[in-house]
Design a protein around this motif. Structure first.
Motif, PDB file in Angstrom:
ATOM      1  N   GLN A 171      -7.400  -2.909  -3.060  1.00 41.24           N
ATOM      2  CA  GLN A 171      -8.726  -2.297  -3.176  1.00 41.24           C
ATOM      3  C   GLN A 171      -8.722  -0.890  -2.585  1.00 41.24           C
ATOM      4  N   GLU A 172      -8.005  -0.727  -1.463  1.00 38.25           N
ATOM      5  CA  GLU A 172      -7.941   0.594  -0.833  1.00 38.25           C
ATOM      6  C   GLU A 172      -7.071   1.551  -1.645  1.00 38.25           C
ATOM      7  N   ALA A 173      -5.950   1.015  -2.169  1.00 39.89           N
ATOM      8  CA  ALA A 173      -4.987   1.893  -2.833  1.00 39.89           C
ATOM      9  C   ALA A 173      -5.416   2.252  -4.246  1.00 39.89           C
ATOM     10  N   ASP A 223     -10.511  -1.111  10.913  1.00 44.05           N
ATOM     11  CA  ASP A 223     -11.192  -0.507   9.759  1.00 44.05           C
ATOM     12  C   ASP A 223     -11.340  -1.507   8.614  1.00 44.05           C
ATOM     13  N   ARG A 224     -10.318  -2.347   8.483  1.00 38.85           N
ATOM     14  CA  ARG A 224     -10.340  -3.300   7.369  1.00 38.85           C
ATOM     15  C   ARG A 224     -11.265  -4.480   7.647  1.00 38.85           C
ATOM     16  N   ARG A 243     -14.166  -4.365   8.321  1.00 41.38           N
ATOM     17  CA  ARG A 243     -15.498  -4.114   7.745  1.00 41.38           C
ATOM     18  C   ARG A 243     -15.713  -4.903   6.457  1.00 41.38           C
ATOM     19  N   THR A 244     -14.602  -5.310   5.834  1.00 39.42           N
ATOM     20  CA  THR A 244     -14.710  -6.082   4.591  1.00 39.42           C
ATOM     21  C   THR A 244     -15.216  -7.500   4.850  1.00 39.42           C
ATOM     22  N   PRO A 263      -8.825   2.226  -5.974  1.00 38.93           N
ATOM     23  CA  PRO A 263     -10.266   1.968  -5.960  1.00 38.93           C
ATOM     24  C   PRO A 263     -10.771   1.508  -7.324  1.00 38.93           C
ATOM     25  N   GLY A 272       0.805  -1.213   0.000  1.00 39.51           N
ATOM     26  CA  GLY A 272       0.000   0.000   0.000  1.00 39.51           C
ATOM     27  C   GLY A 272       0.835   1.259   0.000  1.00 39.51           C
ATOM     28  N   LEU A 281      -7.135  -6.705  -0.197  1.00 39.59           N
ATOM     29  CA  LEU A 281      -7.669  -5.602   0.617  1.00 39.59           C
ATOM     30  C   LEU A 281      -6.891  -4.315   0.385  1.00 39.59           C
ATOM     31  N   VAL A 282      -5.568  -4.434   0.450  1.00 40.59           N
ATOM     32  CA  VAL A 282      -4.719  -3.243   0.308  1.00 40.59           C
ATOM     33  C   VAL A 282      -4.838  -2.671  -1.097  1.00 40.59           C
ATOM     34  N   SER A 303      -5.172 -10.244   2.197  1.00 47.75           N
ATOM     35  CA  SER A 303      -4.586  -8.978   2.666  1.00 47.75           C
ATOM     36  C   SER A 303      -4.116  -8.147   1.472  1.00 47.75           C
TER      37      SER A 303
END
Ligand SMILES: C[S@@+](CC[C@H](N)C(=O)[O-])C[C@H]1O[C@@H](n2cnc3c(N)ncnc32)[C@H](O)[C@@H]1O
Length: 185
Positions: free
Chosen positions: A40-42, A82-83, A85-86, A44, A4, A37-38, A34
């Motif tokens: 997806q956040e970095a 926070d993560r 929530r996924t 979008p 990330g 997830l990262v 993981s």
């Protein structure tokens, strides 16, 4: 997990037509999820748009676990709240009290059986390869062969993630040391 914060890698991933990442000893799936997830956040809207995380392991039992995609609270303890929530909590049957990743993340990861010492069926290049905490199983000579094959499979920005205590020193000179990342997921 440092993907990330690695802007060069992220830029390369954004530019590449097909985004491909390989988690080469994925255990029960925390590592590839993981990564998903990262990413997806970095980046979008990236997942599902011609991006794929290939997750392989030698052990059929851990792969079966990964494909069931059910994680206890304890096994997710290292993930930032926070993560979390996924993940959704199952409320009945086999899934009761267990956490499951979102459909989008699940669909971005493909699990396959693969012994790193065998022939690899993949072709084309990867943006990044994770080969973490698996070197302990191999002799130095096997590690040399492994890193040569990994270097051949990486794209222009060759990004290889190793475990915290692992190193390429005296094993392969096709990589440059980039950074030491935290051990957290
Ligand atoms: C300690 S876990 C590392 C999991 C994950 N990469 C991480 O760092 O959290 C080591 C994994 O390597 C796998 N493994 C061992 N030998 C292997 C081989 N020859 N080919 C593929 N996977 C192997 C094991 O089955 C196990 O799941």
């Amino acid at each position: 997990m440092g993907i990330g914060t690695d802007s060069k890698l992220l830029e390369s991933i954004k530019q590449s037509r097909k985004k491909r990442i390989w988690s080469s000893a994925c255990s029960p799936g925390q590592e590839p999820y993981s990564i998903a997830l990262v990413m997806q956040e970095a980046i979008p809207k990236l997942l599902g748009h011609d991006s794929r995380i290939l997750a392989t392991d030698l052990d059929s039992d851990v792969l079966a676990h990964a494909k069931r995609d059910l994680y206890t609270d304890e096994s997710l303890a290292a993930i930032h709240p926070d993560r979390l929530r996924t993940f959704s909590k199952g409320d009945g049957g086999e899934r009761h009290g267990q956490n499951r990743v979102s459909r989008q993340l699940r669909e971005s990861v493909v699990f396959r059986h693969l012994n790193l010492m065998d022939a690899w069926p993949m072709c084309g290049s990867f943006d990044a390869i994770f080969c973490r905490n698996v070197l302990i199983y191999f002799t130095k000579e096997m590690q040399r062969v492994l890193f040569e094959r990994i270097a051949d499979l990486l794209g222009v920005v060759k990004c290889l993630f190793l475990g915290h205590s692992e190193s390429l020193t005296e094993l392969n000179d096709r990589f440059e040391y980039a950074a030491r990342k935290s051990t957290g997921r």
